[in-house]
Scaffold this motif. Structure first.
Motif, PDB file in Angstrom:
ATOM      1  N   MET A  14      15.035   8.086  -7.769  1.00 38.68           N
ATOM      2  CA  MET A  14      15.896   8.322  -6.600  1.00 38.68           C
ATOM      3  C   MET A  14      15.155   8.028  -5.292  1.00 38.68           C
ATOM      4  O   MET A  14      15.746   7.524  -4.337  1.00 38.68           O
ATOM      5  N   ILE A  15      13.855   8.355  -5.246  1.00 40.79           N
ATOM      6  CA  ILE A  15      13.056   8.038  -4.053  1.00 40.79           C
ATOM      7  C   ILE A  15      13.007   6.518  -3.870  1.00 40.79           C
ATOM      8  O   ILE A  15      13.178   6.000  -2.763  1.00 40.79           O
ATOM      9  N   PRO A  31       6.515   4.139  -6.285  1.00 38.98           N
ATOM     10  CA  PRO A  31       5.940   2.870  -5.823  1.00 38.98           C
ATOM     11  C   PRO A  31       6.098   1.739  -6.851  1.00 38.98           C
ATOM     12  O   PRO A  31       6.300   0.578  -6.478  1.00 38.98           O
ATOM     13  N   ASP A  32       6.004   2.079  -8.136  1.00 40.91           N
ATOM     14  CA  ASP A  32       6.169   1.059  -9.185  1.00 40.91           C
ATOM     15  C   ASP A  32       7.595   0.507  -9.184  1.00 40.91           C
ATOM     16  O   ASP A  32       7.806  -0.708  -9.234  1.00 40.91           O
ATOM     17  N   TYR A  33       8.577   1.415  -9.124  1.00 39.77           N
ATOM     18  CA  TYR A  33       9.988   0.989  -9.101  1.00 39.77           C
ATOM     19  C   TYR A  33      10.290   0.173  -7.846  1.00 39.77           C
ATOM     20  O   TYR A  33      10.977  -0.844  -7.901  1.00 39.77           O
ATOM     21  N   TYR A  34       9.789   0.653  -6.721  1.00 40.95           N
ATOM     22  CA  TYR A  34      10.053  -0.012  -5.436  1.00 40.95           C
ATOM     23  C   TYR A  34       9.413  -1.397  -5.406  1.00 40.95           C
ATOM     24  O   TYR A  34      10.033  -2.369  -4.965  1.00 40.95           O
ATOM     25  N   SER A  61       0.845  -1.196   0.000  1.00 39.46           N
ATOM     26  CA  SER A  61       0.000   0.000   0.000  1.00 39.46           C
ATOM     27  C   SER A  61       0.879   1.244   0.000  1.00 39.46           C
ATOM     28  O   SER A  61       1.638   1.467   0.943  1.00 39.46           O
ATOM     29  N   ALA A  62       0.795   2.025  -1.080  1.00 40.01           N
ATOM     30  CA  ALA A  62       1.536   3.284  -1.178  1.00 40.01           C
ATOM     31  C   ALA A  62       0.569   4.407  -0.810  1.00 40.01           C
ATOM     32  O   ALA A  62      -0.397   4.666  -1.526  1.00 40.01           O
ATOM     33  N   ILE A  63       0.816   5.037   0.328  1.00 43.41           N
ATOM     34  CA  ILE A  63      -0.122   6.007   0.898  1.00 43.41           C
ATOM     35  C   ILE A  63       0.523   7.393   0.922  1.00 43.41           C
ATOM     36  O   ILE A  63       1.700   7.520   1.268  1.00 43.41           O
ATOM     37  N   GLY A  64      -0.251   8.437   0.575  1.00 41.34           N
ATOM     38  CA  GLY A  64       0.313   9.766   0.749  1.00 41.34           C
ATOM     39  C   GLY A  64      -0.177  10.855  -0.174  1.00 41.34           C
ATOM     40  O   GLY A  64      -1.351  10.908  -0.539  1.00 41.34           O
ATOM     41  N   LEU A 110      14.390   4.158  -0.733  1.00 41.24           N
ATOM     42  CA  LEU A 110      13.579   3.131  -0.062  1.00 41.24           C
ATOM     43  C   LEU A 110      14.272   1.779  -0.080  1.00 41.24           C
ATOM     44  O   LEU A 110      14.302   1.065   0.931  1.00 41.24           O
ATOM     45  N   ILE A 111      14.859   1.425  -1.207  1.00 35.48           N
ATOM     46  CA  ILE A 111      15.555   0.133  -1.329  1.00 35.48           C
ATOM     47  C   ILE A 111      16.706   0.062  -0.331  1.00 35.48           C
ATOM     48  O   ILE A 111      16.976  -0.983   0.273  1.00 35.48           O
ATOM     49  N   LYS A 112      17.392   1.191  -0.109  1.00 35.26           N
ATOM     50  CA  LYS A 112      18.524   1.244   0.814  1.00 35.26           C
ATOM     51  C   LYS A 112      18.133   0.933   2.255  1.00 35.26           C
ATOM     52  O   LYS A 112      18.988   0.598   3.078  1.00 35.26           O
ATOM     53  N   THR A 113      16.844   1.082   2.590  1.00 32.97           N
ATOM     54  CA  THR A 113      16.400   0.807   3.964  1.00 32.97           C
ATOM     55  C   THR A 113      16.347  -0.698   4.246  1.00 32.97           C
ATOM     56  O   THR A 113      16.145  -1.106   5.392  1.00 32.97           O
TER      57      THR A 113
END
Length: 208
Positions: free
Chosen positions: A196-197, A29-32, A9-12, A201-204
């Protein structure tokens, strides 16, 4: 043993919507989602719950509604807080009273704390992965903007502390690269900014 079905769920706000990119182009959200699918070897259902101009209060209201979001799922990203600060800074520019920004910051924190606690309770099973995107500064030429974005980002780490939560640091990725990462409006990320966003996120890390 097979993995459970995953729902993301991508919220915001407008960042999640992809405002500022070419219509129908992928957003973070698509890339992530694709990156997580590759990492775990499973398909993920992506749902977006976002609106231009949404504040932390709006996100909280969506979650308080009954029924709120159909199924929270176990992967969640949140982009919120930027509009709270923009609204407060517009008021600040008229009055020059820093108290306005301080109140906005406290309200943001209270909302984000509630949102995280609510999502952790509602998320399916116990293995939920919540990722917050901190704020970048679209107005690097304004010293007060930089200061308050930093204050918000520092507060975000404190008011959302939870073992299921990580904050993606977009602030430092965007700093000094605004001309390359922001769209023609100078506020929203362009396609490159969106990737970049996703990278932040991937880095987390992926913990499911």
């Amino acid at each position: 043993m097979s993995h459970p079905n995953y729902t993301y769920s991508a919220i915001g706000d407008s960042l999640t919507l992809g405002t500022g990119t070419i219509i129908f182009s992928p957003t973070f959200p698509d890339y992530y989602c694709t990156a997580i699918e590759r990492a775990i070897g499973e398909r993920i259902t992506l749902r977006k719950y976002a609106r231009n101009g949404a504040t932390t209060g709006d996100v909280r209201n969506w979650l308080e509604q009954s029924p709120p979001i159909e199924e929270i799922g176990n992967i969640i990203t949140i982009t919120a807080g930027g509009n709270d600060l923009i609204d407060a800074s517009e008021e600040f520019s008229l009055t020059n009273e820093e108290d306005i920004l301080q109140k906005a910051l406290l309200k943001c924190c209270a909302n984000m704390n509630w949102i995280i606690n609510h999502l952790v309770k509602k998320a399916r099973a116990n293995s939920c992965m919540i990722r917050l995107v901190n704020l970048y500064n679209p107005y690097p030429e304004l010293s007060f903007a930089e200061e308050w974005v930093k204050q918000f980002n520092t507060a975000l780490l404190t008011c959302t502390k939870n073992e299921n939560v990580e904050v993606a640091d977009v602030f430092n990725l965007f700093k000094g690269r605004e001309d390359r990462l922001l769209s023609f409006d100078g506020i929203h990320p362009n396609e490159c900014g969106q990737t970049m966003i996703a990278e932040a996120l991937i880095k987390t890390g992926i913990r499911l």
